[in-house]
Design a protein around this motif. Structure first.
Motif, PDB file in Angstrom:
ATOM      1  N   ALA A   2       0.836  -1.208   0.000  1.00 47.33           N
ATOM      2  CA  ALA A   2       0.000   0.000   0.000  1.00 47.33           C
ATOM      3  C   ALA A   2       0.867   1.253   0.000  1.00 47.33           C
ATOM      4  O   ALA A   2       0.564   2.231  -0.695  1.00 47.33           O
ATOM      5  CB  ALA A   2      -0.928  -0.005   1.210  1.00 47.33           C
ATOM      6  N   GLU A   3       1.952   1.235   0.763  1.00 47.63           N
ATOM      7  CA  GLU A   3       2.845   2.392   0.819  1.00 47.63           C
ATOM      8  C   GLU A   3       3.544   2.616  -0.515  1.00 47.63           C
ATOM      9  O   GLU A   3       3.771   3.754  -0.931  1.00 47.63           O
ATOM     10  CB  GLU A   3       3.881   2.210   1.934  1.00 47.63           C
ATOM     11  N   ARG A  17       4.121   6.007  -5.255  1.00 43.14           N
ATOM     12  CA  ARG A  17       4.091   6.295  -6.683  1.00 43.14           C
ATOM     13  C   ARG A  17       3.148   7.463  -6.985  1.00 43.14           C
ATOM     14  O   ARG A  17       3.469   8.353  -7.783  1.00 43.14           O
ATOM     15  CB  ARG A  17       3.666   5.043  -7.463  1.00 43.14           C
ATOM     16  N   ALA A  18       2.001   7.446  -6.308  1.00 44.26           N
ATOM     17  CA  ALA A  18       1.040   8.538  -6.519  1.00 44.26           C
ATOM     18  C   ALA A  18       1.584   9.850  -5.971  1.00 44.26           C
ATOM     19  O   ALA A  18       1.423  10.918  -6.576  1.00 44.26           O
ATOM     20  CB  ALA A  18      -0.287   8.189  -5.844  1.00 44.26           C
ATOM     21  N   ALA A  19       2.263   9.765  -4.817  1.00 46.73           N
ATOM     22  CA  ALA A  19       2.801  10.973  -4.189  1.00 46.73           C
ATOM     23  C   ALA A  19       3.932  11.571  -5.006  1.00 46.73           C
ATOM     24  O   ALA A  19       4.104  12.787  -5.049  1.00 46.73           O
ATOM     25  CB  ALA A  19       3.291  10.659  -2.779  1.00 46.73           C
ATOM     26  N   GLN A  20       4.722  10.722  -5.659  1.00 43.32           N
ATOM     27  CA  GLN A  20       5.816  11.218  -6.487  1.00 43.32           C
ATOM     28  C   GLN A  20       5.296  12.082  -7.629  1.00 43.32           C
ATOM     29  O   GLN A  20       5.862  13.123  -7.958  1.00 43.32           O
ATOM     30  CB  GLN A  20       6.625  10.044  -7.043  1.00 43.32           C
ATOM     31  N   GLN A  21       4.196  11.653  -8.186  1.00 45.29           N
ATOM     32  CA  GLN A  21       3.597  12.423  -9.270  1.00 45.29           C
ATOM     33  C   GLN A  21       3.083  13.765  -8.755  1.00 45.29           C
ATOM     34  O   GLN A  21       3.306  14.810  -9.372  1.00 45.29           O
ATOM     35  CB  GLN A  21       2.446  11.624  -9.902  1.00 45.29           C
ATOM     36  N   ALA A  22       2.420  13.728  -7.570  1.00 45.82           N
ATOM     37  CA  ALA A  22       1.900  14.966  -6.986  1.00 45.82           C
ATOM     38  C   ALA A  22       3.043  15.887  -6.582  1.00 45.82           C
ATOM     39  O   ALA A  22       2.980  17.102  -6.765  1.00 45.82           O
ATOM     40  CB  ALA A  22       1.027  14.644  -5.769  1.00 45.82           C
ATOM     41  N   ALA A  23       4.121  15.304  -6.029  1.00 41.53           N
ATOM     42  CA  ALA A  23       5.252  16.108  -5.588  1.00 41.53           C
ATOM     43  C   ALA A  23       5.981  16.730  -6.765  1.00 41.53           C
ATOM     44  O   ALA A  23       6.416  17.879  -6.708  1.00 41.53           O
ATOM     45  CB  ALA A  23       6.221  15.238  -4.781  1.00 41.53           C
ATOM     46  N   ALA A  24       6.123  15.966  -7.834  1.00 43.93           N
ATOM     47  CA  ALA A  24       6.785  16.494  -9.024  1.00 43.93           C
ATOM     48  C   ALA A  24       6.007  17.668  -9.592  1.00 43.93           C
ATOM     49  O   ALA A  24       6.575  18.674 -10.009  1.00 43.93           O
ATOM     50  CB  ALA A  24       6.930  15.391 -10.067  1.00 43.93           C
ATOM     51  N   SER A  25       4.688  17.524  -9.559  1.00 40.94           N
ATOM     52  CA  SER A  25       3.833  18.606 -10.041  1.00 40.94           C
ATOM     53  C   SER A  25       3.963  19.836  -9.162  1.00 40.94           C
ATOM     54  O   SER A  25       4.072  20.967  -9.631  1.00 40.94           O
ATOM     55  CB  SER A  25       2.380  18.135 -10.091  1.00 40.94           C
ATOM     56  N   TYR A  37      13.418  10.785  -5.546  1.00 35.16           N
ATOM     57  CA  TYR A  37      13.150  10.789  -4.120  1.00 35.16           C
ATOM     58  C   TYR A  37      13.530  12.137  -3.509  1.00 35.16           C
ATOM     59  O   TYR A  37      12.838  12.681  -2.683  1.00 35.16           O
ATOM     60  CB  TYR A  37      13.914   9.662  -3.414  1.00 35.16           C
ATOM     61  N   SER A  38      14.673  12.691  -3.937  1.00 38.93           N
ATOM     62  CA  SER A  38      15.127  13.962  -3.408  1.00 38.93           C
ATOM     63  C   SER A  38      14.141  15.072  -3.741  1.00 38.93           C
ATOM     64  O   SER A  38      13.831  15.925  -2.923  1.00 38.93           O
ATOM     65  CB  SER A  38      16.513  14.293  -3.972  1.00 38.93           C
ATOM     66  N   ALA A  39      13.624  15.055  -4.989  1.00 37.31           N
ATOM     67  CA  ALA A  39      12.654  16.066  -5.410  1.00 37.31           C
ATOM     68  C   ALA A  39      11.377  15.947  -4.594  1.00 37.31           C
ATOM     69  O   ALA A  39      10.793  16.949  -4.179  1.00 37.31           O
ATOM     70  CB  ALA A  39      12.359  15.913  -6.898  1.00 37.31           C
ATOM     71  N   SER A  40      10.929  14.740  -4.344  1.00 40.17           N
ATOM     72  CA  SER A  40       9.721  14.521  -3.554  1.00 40.17           C
ATOM     73  C   SER A  40       9.923  15.001  -2.119  1.00 40.17           C
ATOM     74  O   SER A  40       9.059  15.662  -1.549  1.00 40.17           O
ATOM     75  CB  SER A  40       9.362  13.029  -3.558  1.00 40.17           C
ATOM     76  N   GLY A  41      11.072  14.653  -1.551  1.00 39.11           N
ATOM     77  CA  GLY A  41      11.358  15.084  -0.186  1.00 39.11           C
ATOM     78  C   GLY A  41      11.452  16.587  -0.076  1.00 39.11           C
ATOM     79  O   GLY A  41      10.968  17.199   0.886  1.00 39.11           O
ATOM     80  N   GLN A  42      12.058  17.227  -1.081  1.00 38.51           N
ATOM     81  CA  GLN A  42      12.185  18.685  -1.063  1.00 38.51           C
ATOM     82  C   GLN A  42      10.820  19.356  -1.191  1.00 38.51           C
ATOM     83  O   GLN A  42      10.576  20.410  -0.610  1.00 38.51           O
ATOM     84  CB  GLN A  42      13.103  19.144  -2.194  1.00 38.51           C
ATOM     85  N   ALA A  43       9.926  18.733  -1.952  1.00 38.56           N
ATOM     86  CA  ALA A  43       8.569  19.271  -2.064  1.00 38.56           C
ATOM     87  C   ALA A  43       7.876  19.248  -0.697  1.00 38.56           C
ATOM     88  O   ALA A  43       7.144  20.182  -0.341  1.00 38.56           O
ATOM     89  CB  ALA A  43       7.773  18.463  -3.082  1.00 38.56           C
ATOM     90  N   VAL A  44       8.118  18.189   0.065  1.00 40.23           N
ATOM     91  CA  VAL A  44       7.559  18.105   1.419  1.00 40.23           C
ATOM     92  C   VAL A  44       8.105  19.240   2.283  1.00 40.23           C
ATOM     93  O   VAL A  44       7.371  19.906   3.014  1.00 40.23           O
ATOM     94  CB  VAL A  44       7.890  16.731   2.058  1.00 40.23           C
ATOM     95  N   VAL A  45       9.401  19.473   2.190  1.00 44.53           N
ATOM     96  CA  VAL A  45      10.035  20.546   2.961  1.00 44.53           C
ATOM     97  C   VAL A  45       9.457  21.904   2.577  1.00 44.53           C
ATOM     98  O   VAL A  45       9.104  22.718   3.432  1.00 44.53           O
ATOM     99  CB  VAL A  45      11.568  20.537   2.750  1.00 44.53           C
ATOM    100  N   ASN A  46       9.363  22.155   1.260  1.00 42.67           N
ATOM    101  CA  ASN A  46       8.847  23.446   0.792  1.00 42.67           C
ATOM    102  C   ASN A  46       7.434  23.717   1.313  1.00 42.67           C
ATOM    103  O   ASN A  46       7.078  24.853   1.619  1.00 42.67           O
ATOM    104  CB  ASN A  46       8.857  23.498  -0.740  1.00 42.67           C
ATOM    105  N   HIS A  72      -0.960  16.146   2.756  1.00 35.70           N
ATOM    106  CA  HIS A  72      -1.060  17.028   1.589  1.00 35.70           C
ATOM    107  C   HIS A  72      -0.569  16.331   0.328  1.00 35.70           C
ATOM    108  O   HIS A  72      -0.982  16.668  -0.793  1.00 35.70           O
ATOM    109  CB  HIS A  72      -0.241  18.299   1.839  1.00 35.70           C
ATOM    110  N   PHE A  73       0.303  15.331   0.496  1.00 32.06           N
ATOM    111  CA  PHE A  73       0.866  14.601  -0.637  1.00 32.06           C
ATOM    112  C   PHE A  73       0.238  13.213  -0.785  1.00 32.06           C
ATOM    113  O   PHE A  73       0.774  12.354  -1.477  1.00 32.06           O
ATOM    114  CB  PHE A  73       2.381  14.480  -0.478  1.00 32.06           C
ATOM    115  N   GLY A  74      -0.882  13.010  -0.118  1.00 34.62           N
ATOM    116  CA  GLY A  74      -1.598  11.748  -0.265  1.00 34.62           C
ATOM    117  C   GLY A  74      -1.088  10.611   0.584  1.00 34.62           C
ATOM    118  O   GLY A  74      -1.483   9.455   0.401  1.00 34.62           O
ATOM    119  N   ILE A  75      -0.213  10.918   1.542  1.00 35.56           N
ATOM    120  CA  ILE A  75       0.345   9.878   2.421  1.00 35.56           C
ATOM    121  C   ILE A  75      -0.400   9.900   3.757  1.00 35.56           C
ATOM    122  O   ILE A  75      -0.504  10.946   4.405  1.00 35.56           O
ATOM    123  CB  ILE A  75       1.844  10.095   2.678  1.00 35.56           C
ATOM    124  N   SER A  76      -0.906   8.741   4.153  1.00 35.25           N
ATOM    125  CA  SER A  76      -1.622   8.635   5.424  1.00 35.25           C
ATOM    126  C   SER A  76      -0.682   8.113   6.512  1.00 35.25           C
ATOM    127  O   SER A  76      -0.180   6.989   6.416  1.00 35.25           O
ATOM    128  CB  SER A  76      -2.818   7.690   5.276  1.00 35.25           C
TER     129      SER A  76
END
Length: 460
Positions: free
Chosen positions: A280-281, A286-294, A345-354, A387-391
C-alpha cells in the motif's frame, strides 16, 4: 445567764430548721448560733431575734449554695468542653496522620509493586529469538517465539527447561536462553508508563503546582515515565513533545509495559499485514511522487517566496542528493537508472520541505492537526504528508515505524527524524522543522541531533 438562755434558744430553733432542711449541717448551725450570741440580739424578744437571724442565715446559705452549684456546674462544663476539644484535636491529628501514612504507603506500594513479581519473571537473552515448544524437548512442537528482551512468567522448571507463559503462548523454553528473577534486567527491558486518570492533566515544567504548564493531556493517555525521583513528593517526570515535564502522581496510574512472546498464528498474521502495508505504501509513494513532481514544478515556475526562504536548506540537500546519486551509481554499475531514482526521491522530499516550512511560526496545540491553528509534533508531520496523499498515524511512536528506515548519516530532506517521544521533518543543512512545544510553536531547530535520534524514516 442571758447569753446562755440566748444560746439555748438559738440552738433549739436551729435544730428545728435542721430537721426541716437537712442540707445545713449541725456544725454550720452551731457556728452561726455562736455568732449570734457574740454579736447580741434584742433582749426583749430573744426568740424573735434568733428566728430572724436564723432565717437570714438560711437565705444567705441557700443563695451561696445555688451560686456554688452553678459555678461548679460551669466549671465542669468548661472542663468537659476543653477536654472534648482537646480530644477532637487529638483524634483529627490521629486521623490526618493515618491518612497521610495511608497515602504514602499507597504511593510506596505503587512505586515498588514490581518487586513482588520479579522473582518469577524471565527475560530472553538472545540475539533474535528462542523457540517455545509444547514439551521440554528440542523435538517438541513449535508453539511460538520469545524474542530477545521479551519477558515471560515462569511456571516451573524441569530438566533444564522452563515452562513459561508469555502473551498468548504457554510452553517450554530451554533454560540456557533466559534469565530468571533479575530485577535490574527486567526493569531495563520494560517501559514505565503513567496513564492519565483525570479529565485533563496539566504537564508542568517543574515539580511544582506553581510551575508553568507545558501542555494538557486527556484522560486515558499514556505518558512514558522518564524518572520517579520526585514520586515521594507527589510528582512524576514524563516525556512529552519537545522534552520532559512533570505530572501530579495523584492523577496517573504507574505501570510497566513489556514485550511478550508471539504465537505462530500471530507471527503469520503480522507478516501478512506487513506485506500488505508495504504494498500500500509503495502505491501511495508512486502517486505521491507524481503529486510532488507537479508541486515542485509549480514552485519553480512561480519563484515563490517559500522556495526562496528554504534556499539554504535546498543547497544542503542538493549536495546530499548528488552525493547519494554518485554513490549509488558507482556501487550498482547502473548509473542512469539509479541516479534518476535518487533524484526523484530527493525532489519529492524537497517538495515536502517546501510545503512544511510555510507553517513556521504557527502555534503548537497538544492533540492538534491543523497546520494553521495548531498541531502537535506528530500532528504536524501527519498533516504535511497528508497534503501529498500519504496517510500517517497521529502518534510519534507509530510514525517511527512508517516508511523505511535509513541511517542518520544518509538523511535527506523530507525524512522523518524520530526522537524519544517526538518527531520532526528534516529540511537539509543539519536542520529540522517541527511543532516543538506550546512556548515556541512550529519552528526550525539546528543541529538535527539536538537530542538523541532514535530513528530516521523515509517515506519517498
Amino acid at each position: 445567764m442571758k447569753k446562755r438562755s440566748l444560746r439555748i434558744a438559738t440552738c433549739c430553733m436551729a435544730g428545728t430548721l435542721l430537721v426541716a432542711t437537712p442540707v445545713y449541717t449541725p456544725q454550720n448551725i452551731t457556728a452561726f448560733a455562736n455568732t449570734v450570741v457574740q454579736n447580741g440580739t434584742d433582749a426583749s424578744a430573744p426568740a424573735a431575734g434568733v428566728s430572724l437571724a436564723v432565717s437570714d442565715y438560711i437565705r444567705q446559705a441557700a443563695t451561696g449554695q445555688a451560686s456554688g452549684e452553678k459555678e461548679e456546674a460551669a466549671g465542669k462544663e468548661k472542663t468537659a468542653s476543653t477536654s472534648g476539644s482537646e480530644k477532637n484535636k487529638k483524634e483529627d491529628k490521629k486521623v490526618n496522620k493515618k491518612e497521610n501514612k495511608k497515602t504514602k504507603t499507597k504511593k510506596n506500594a505503587q512505586n515498588k509493586e514490581d518487586k513482588t513479581v520479579f522473582k518469577n519473571m524471565a527475560v530472553a537473552q538472545v540475539n533474535d529469538y528462542v523457540n517455545i515448544r509444547n514439551k521440554p524437548d528440542e523435538n517438541g512442537k513449535l508453539l511460538g517465539k520469545l524474542h530477545g528482551n521479551s519477558v515471560a512468567t515462569v511456571l516451573r522448571k524441569k530438566n533444564g527447561w522452563y515452562k513459561i507463559k508469555s502473551g498468548s503462548v504457554t510452553g517450554y523454553v530451554k533454560g540456557d536462553y533466559i534469565v530468571v528473577g533479575n530485577e535490574k534486567l527486567i526493569k531495563s527491558v520494560s517501559t514505565q508508563v503513567a496513564t492519565v486518570n483525570t479529565t485533563t492533566l496539566k504537564v508542568r515544567g517543574k515539580a511544582s503546582g506553581k510551575s508553568e504548564v507545558l501542555t494538557l493531556v486527556p484522560d486515558g493517555e499514556e505518558l512514558t515515565v522518564s524518572s520517579m525521583k520526585e514520586y515521594e513528593d507527589g510528582w512524576v517526570q514524563v516525556k512529552v513533545d519537545g522534552g520532559k515535564g512533570y505530572v501530579s502522581a495523584d492523577y496517573v496510574e504507574i505501570s510497566r509495559q513489556y514485550a511478550y512472546a508471539e504465537s505462530r498464528a500471530e507471527e503469520e498474521a503480522r507478516i501478512a499485514a506487513e506485506e500488505a502495508r508495504i504494498a500500500a505504501e509503495e502505491e501511495q509513494r508512486r502517486a505521491a511522487q507524481q503529486a510532488a513532481a507537479s508541486s515542485a514544478g509549480t514552485d519553480s515556475s512561480t519563484g515563490s517566496s517559500v522556495s526562496q526562504s528554504s534556499s539554504s536548506a535546498s543547497q544542503g540537500s542538493s549536495v546530499s542528493g548528488s552525493s547519494s546519486s554518485s554513490s549509488t551509481s558507482s556501487s550498482s554499475g547502473t548509473g542512469s537508472s539509479s541516479s534518476s531514482s535518487s533524484s526523484s526521491y530527493s525532489a519529492s522530499g524537497q517538495a515536502v520541505v517546501n510545503y512544511a516550512i510555510q507553517f513556521v511560526g504557527n502555534p503548537y496545540v497538544y492533540g492538534g492537526t491543523s497546520l494553521t491553528n495548531g498541531a502537535d509534533c506528530s500532528g504536524f508531520v501527519m498533516s504535511v504528508y497528508a497534503h501529498f496523499g500519504i496517510s500517517l498515524p497521529h502518534s510519534s511512536g507509530a510514525q517511527s515505524s512508517a516508511g523505511r528506515g535509513v541511517s542518520y548519516e544518509d538523511r535527506q530532506p523530507g525524512d522523518i527524524i524520530c526522537y524519544d517521544g517526538h518527531v520532526a521533518i528534516y529540511v537539509g543543512n543539519d536542520t529540522i522543522v517541527h511543532a516543538s512545544n506550546p512556548a515556541t510553536g512550529i519552528k526550525y531547530t539546528s543541529p538535527a541531533n539536538y537530542r538523541p535520534v532514535v530513528a530516521v524514516r523515509r517515506i519517498f
